[in-house]
Write a protein that holds these residues in place. Structure first.
Motif, PDB file in Angstrom:
ATOM      1  N   ASP A 489       0.853  -1.196   0.000  1.00  0.00           N
ATOM      2  CA  ASP A 489       0.000   0.000   0.000  1.00  0.00           C
ATOM      3  C   ASP A 489       0.884   1.239   0.000  1.00  0.00           C
ATOM      4  O   ASP A 489       2.103   1.153   0.104  1.00  0.00           O
ATOM      5  N   SER A 508      -1.211  -3.835  18.730  1.00  0.00           N
ATOM      6  CA  SER A 508      -2.101  -3.072  17.858  1.00  0.00           C
ATOM      7  C   SER A 508      -1.881  -1.589  18.080  1.00  0.00           C
ATOM      8  O   SER A 508      -1.587  -1.155  19.194  1.00  0.00           O
ATOM      9  N   THR A 509      -1.974  -0.830  16.989  1.00  0.00           N
ATOM     10  CA  THR A 509      -1.910   0.631  17.154  1.00  0.00           C
ATOM     11  C   THR A 509      -3.299   1.235  16.963  1.00  0.00           C
ATOM     12  O   THR A 509      -3.453   2.433  16.910  1.00  0.00           O
ATOM     13  N   LYS A 510      -4.282   0.321  16.841  1.00  0.00           N
ATOM     14  CA  LYS A 510      -5.656   0.816  16.633  1.00  0.00           C
ATOM     15  C   LYS A 510      -6.390   0.869  17.966  1.00  0.00           C
ATOM     16  O   LYS A 510      -6.156   0.022  18.832  1.00  0.00           O
ATOM     17  N   GLY A 515      -5.266  -6.870  17.735  1.00  0.00           N
ATOM     18  CA  GLY A 515      -3.845  -7.198  17.549  1.00  0.00           C
ATOM     19  C   GLY A 515      -3.583  -8.678  17.391  1.00  0.00           C
ATOM     20  O   GLY A 515      -2.496  -9.146  17.715  1.00  0.00           O
ATOM     21  N   LEU A 518      -2.391 -10.254  12.511  1.00  0.00           N
ATOM     22  CA  LEU A 518      -1.113 -10.613  11.891  1.00  0.00           C
ATOM     23  C   LEU A 518      -0.484 -11.832  12.565  1.00  0.00           C
ATOM     24  O   LEU A 518       0.189 -12.626  11.911  1.00  0.00           O
TER      25      LEU A 518
HETATM   26  P1  ADP Z   1      -5.154  -5.129  14.591  1.00  0.00           P
HETATM   27  O1  ADP Z   1      -5.565  -4.941  13.170  1.00  0.00           O
HETATM   28  O2  ADP Z   1      -6.214  -5.635  15.477  1.00  0.00           O
HETATM   29  O3  ADP Z   1      -4.412  -3.973  15.164  1.00  0.00           O
HETATM   30  P2  ADP Z   1      -3.159  -6.813  13.424  1.00  0.00           P
HETATM   31  O4  ADP Z   1      -2.343  -7.891  14.037  1.00  0.00           O
HETATM   32  O5  ADP Z   1      -3.887  -7.154  12.191  1.00  0.00           O
HETATM   33  O6  ADP Z   1      -4.102  -6.329  14.578  1.00  0.00           O
HETATM   34  O7  ADP Z   1      -2.195  -5.614  13.152  1.00  0.00           O
HETATM   35  C1  ADP Z   1      -1.289  -5.156  14.115  1.00  0.00           C
HETATM   36  C2  ADP Z   1      -0.782  -3.768  13.820  1.00  0.00           C
HETATM   37  O8  ADP Z   1       0.058  -3.790  12.665  1.00  0.00           O
HETATM   38  C3  ADP Z   1      -1.816  -2.753  13.522  1.00  0.00           C
HETATM   39  O9  ADP Z   1      -2.391  -2.244  14.686  1.00  0.00           O
HETATM   40  C4  ADP Z   1      -1.006  -1.709  12.763  1.00  0.00           C
HETATM   41  O10 ADP Z   1      -0.314  -0.862  13.654  1.00  0.00           O
HETATM   42  C5  ADP Z   1       0.045  -2.509  12.052  1.00  0.00           C
HETATM   43  N1  ADP Z   1      -0.247  -2.690  10.615  1.00  0.00           N
HETATM   44  C6  ADP Z   1      -0.791  -3.780  10.028  1.00  0.00           C
HETATM   45  N2  ADP Z   1      -0.885  -3.604   8.695  1.00  0.00           N
HETATM   46  C7  ADP Z   1      -0.412  -2.374   8.425  1.00  0.00           C
HETATM   47  C8  ADP Z   1      -0.242  -1.577   7.207  1.00  0.00           C
HETATM   48  N3  ADP Z   1      -0.586  -2.072   6.009  1.00  0.00           N
HETATM   49  N4  ADP Z   1       0.318  -0.365   7.334  1.00  0.00           N
HETATM   50  C9  ADP Z   1       0.675   0.119   8.530  1.00  0.00           C
HETATM   51  N5  ADP Z   1       0.549  -0.556   9.703  1.00  0.00           N
HETATM   52  C10 ADP Z   1       0.011  -1.789   9.651  1.00  0.00           C
END
Ligand code: ADP
Length: 557
Positions: A489, A508-510, A515, A518
């Motif tokens: 992206d 997670s940064t959300k 989290g 992934l």
């Molecule tokens: P969640 O989506 O619940 O936060 P994930 O394990 O899917 O858990 O993702 C972990 C973190 O990885 C996200 O919170 C984000 O900070 C980072 N991340 C994942 N994909 C991307 C991306 N395409 N660009 C930037 N940061 C990402």
């Protein structure tokens, strides 16, 4: 004759001494004259006699080997001297035996003994005394010494290694069984073990050739074996295979022995056996090939991993449940998109059926038009059904399965699945797919889940960062072992620090992020024998790259 004798004396690898024995002979005669009848008993009790005899036994000649073996400064240093310095007290009995042999007129005597070198170091030799007929009348004897220290060191090493082997064999937690193949070799004339198996045989034999172990015998087992097989004593496990051991054990043992004889190597496999008390256990079975093809004993090692296998099965179950939970969570996140996706064909069906009703109300309905409308309704119903089917597949709880799949097809399906999500974020999707012909073995729903996760993450990251002209690109390329898929992206990207943690659970940064997305992607990819990593995309955003393999298996799975 003198010449031949000299040649032999100088040329042999034994240290040779020619000794003047005359004085000792006189001493012996004197003891008999003094009335001694049992000479052996006399000298055994009379070490002074022995020492006196040594002091009066003079070196006439030695060969080069003697100088070397005894570490003497030179021949000259030895000749004309007596021999007492070379005989330690603990070896006096051997010296006494030499005298007895002389008295009893034996042609020679031979004994292993400990002597001393010139400087007093111990010297282990095979000591021989001969009274050559050539020397008769000269009053000399010929004494030989062959160095046994190397032999003794090797023997000591062998004993130590035997002891080490025995210690390991007996006191480890691993069950060991010694299987004697000798009877199998002697008893059979058609099996590979019946012939003496040579290296060439080992290479020539096909891998699937089982050995008939009917004549092989378990000769020793350790305590751990008794525990593992649920016996009450070692004797329970000893003896021939055929009447004692469950057929599964016999089959596994014979395959292991055959394999390790064939490959000259250590053989290892994980298998399931039946114990004497009827339990089924998971074991790691090793067989160690005998060091040479003629050897009779194969050592079989067994490590009970039943508990570990159960733990692994529990872990697999947990992983499947986590993956399922994550899929359901993703479906929740996609609820709006899904509703939209299903709504579209339903709305079209509604509109088309209204149009059909209108056409039917006419006095002279246009049948061609009605047929077209009906076809369109059918197509939309199929589309809605397809979407519902995919959602159901994702929502279902099921064990993963490995089936051949083309990754390009899965990417296109996922593109449809997240179509609305992309539209809502005005994300432009680019597909660069080059694996139309490449199949990998993988679980369809799980691969879908990984792709949906990566795509939804990207869309969310770009939305959060308010990326202008957000773009998502999925690339597939064949590799030597399968395929490589990249989801990139032009969003904010991932900084190096976060990249380390991203695939860990609960990072997670959300705000409302779990989290685990992934972490589950990684566990899915790794369980398929692939790997997943993140890098910077060419646009400066994130690029998640993962691989899948033709075999679909993790190492050691
Ligand atoms: P969640 O989506 O619940 O936060 P994930 O394990 O899917 O858990 O993702 C972990 C973190 O990885 C996200 O919170 C984000 O900070 C980072 N991340 C994942 N994909 C991307 C991306 N395409 N660009 C930037 N940061 C990402």
């Amino acid at each position: 004759m003198e010449h031949r004798y000299r040649n032999m004396f100088g040329g042999v690898t034994a240290a040779l001494w020619e000794l003047d024995f005359g004085e000792t002979r006189r001493m012996i005669e004197a003891t008999f004259n003094a009335g001694v009848r049992d000479f052996r008993t006399f000298i055994e009790a009379n070490t002074d006699f022995l020492r006196a005899s040594m002091r009066s036994t003079i070196v006439v000649d030695v060969n080069d080997k003697t100088v070397e073996l005894y570490g003497a400064p030179s021949k000259a240093a030895l000749i004309g001297k007596d021999i007492s310095r070379f005989w330690p007290d603990e070896s006096l009995s051997v010296y006494a035996d030499s005298l007895v042999a002389a008295v009893e007129a034996q042609p020679y005597m031979l004994a292993e003994t400990e002597l001393r070198t010139w400087s007093g170091d111990p010297l282990h030799v095979l000591h021989s005394v001969a009274w050559p007929t050539e020397n008769k009348g000269k009053g000399t004897v010929l004494v030989g010494a062959i160095d046994l220290s190397a032999v003794r060191a090797a023997e000591g090493e062998r004993r130590r290694s035997d002891a080490r082997y025995r210690t390991i064999f007996q006191s480890t937690a691993i069950a060991f069984l010694e299987v004697d193949l000798l009877r199998a070799r002697q008893g059979r004339h058609d099996g590979p073990i019946a012939r003496n198996v040579t290296s060439a045989d080992r290479e020539n034999e096909g891998s699937g050739c089982p050995l008939d172990l009917a004549d092989a015998v378990v000769t020793d087992v350790n305590d751990a074996s008794v525990v593992l097989f649920g016996g009450s004593a070692r004797g329970d496990l000893l003896g021939a295979f055929d009447h004692l051991w469950a057929p599964t054990v016999q089959a596994e043992f014979s395959a292991a022995i055959a394999a390790c004889l064939r490959s000259d190597a250590r053989f290892e496999t994980e298998t399931r056996l039946t114990t004497l008390d009827g339990r089924e256990i998971d074991v790691i079975l090793t067989a160690v090939a005998p060091p040479d093809a003629q050897a009779e004993t194969v050592v079989i090692g067994l490590l009970d991993v039943t508990e570990r296998s159960a733990a692994r099965a529990a872990l697999d179950r947990m992983r499947t449940e986590m993956a399922h939970a994550a899929r359901v969570a993703t479906l929740g996140e996609l609820a709006a998109s899904i509703a939209h996706e299903v709504n579209q064909p339903l709305a079209a069906i509604g509109a088309n059926s209204a149009a059909a009703s209108r056409w039917l109300k006419r006095a002279d309905p246009d049948l061609d038009e009605l047929r077209d409308i009906s076809d369109a309704i059918g197509r939309d119903a199929e589309r809605a059904g397809g979407i519902v089917g995919r959602i159901r597949a994702m929502a279902q709880k099921r064990d993963p399965e490995r089936l051949p799949l083309r990754i390009d097809d899965v990417v296109r399906e996922v593109a449809v699945f997240i179509h609305h999500e992309l539209q809502a974020g005005t994300v432009t999707l680019d597909l660069d797919l080059a694996c139309a012909q490449t199949e990998v073995l993988a679980d369809h729903v799980q691969v879908q889940q990984v792709l949906v996760n990566l795509a939804v993450n990207a869309v969310q990251a770009m939305r959060q960062a308010m990326t202008i002209n957000p773009r998502l690109k999925v690339t597939t390329a064949p590799t030597s072992v399968g395929v490589e898929v990249t989801v990139s992206d032009n969003g904010p990207g991932v900084d190096a620090e976060a990249a380390e943690l991203l695939f860990e659970s609960f990072f997670s940064t959300k705000e409302a992020g779990l989290g685990i997305g992934l972490a589950i992607c990684r566990s899915i990819i790794e369980s398929h024998g692939g790997n997943i990593e993140v890098a910077r995309s060419t646009w400066g955003g994130a690029a998640f790259r993962f691989t899948l393999t033709h075999t679909g298996l993790a190492c050691g799975a």
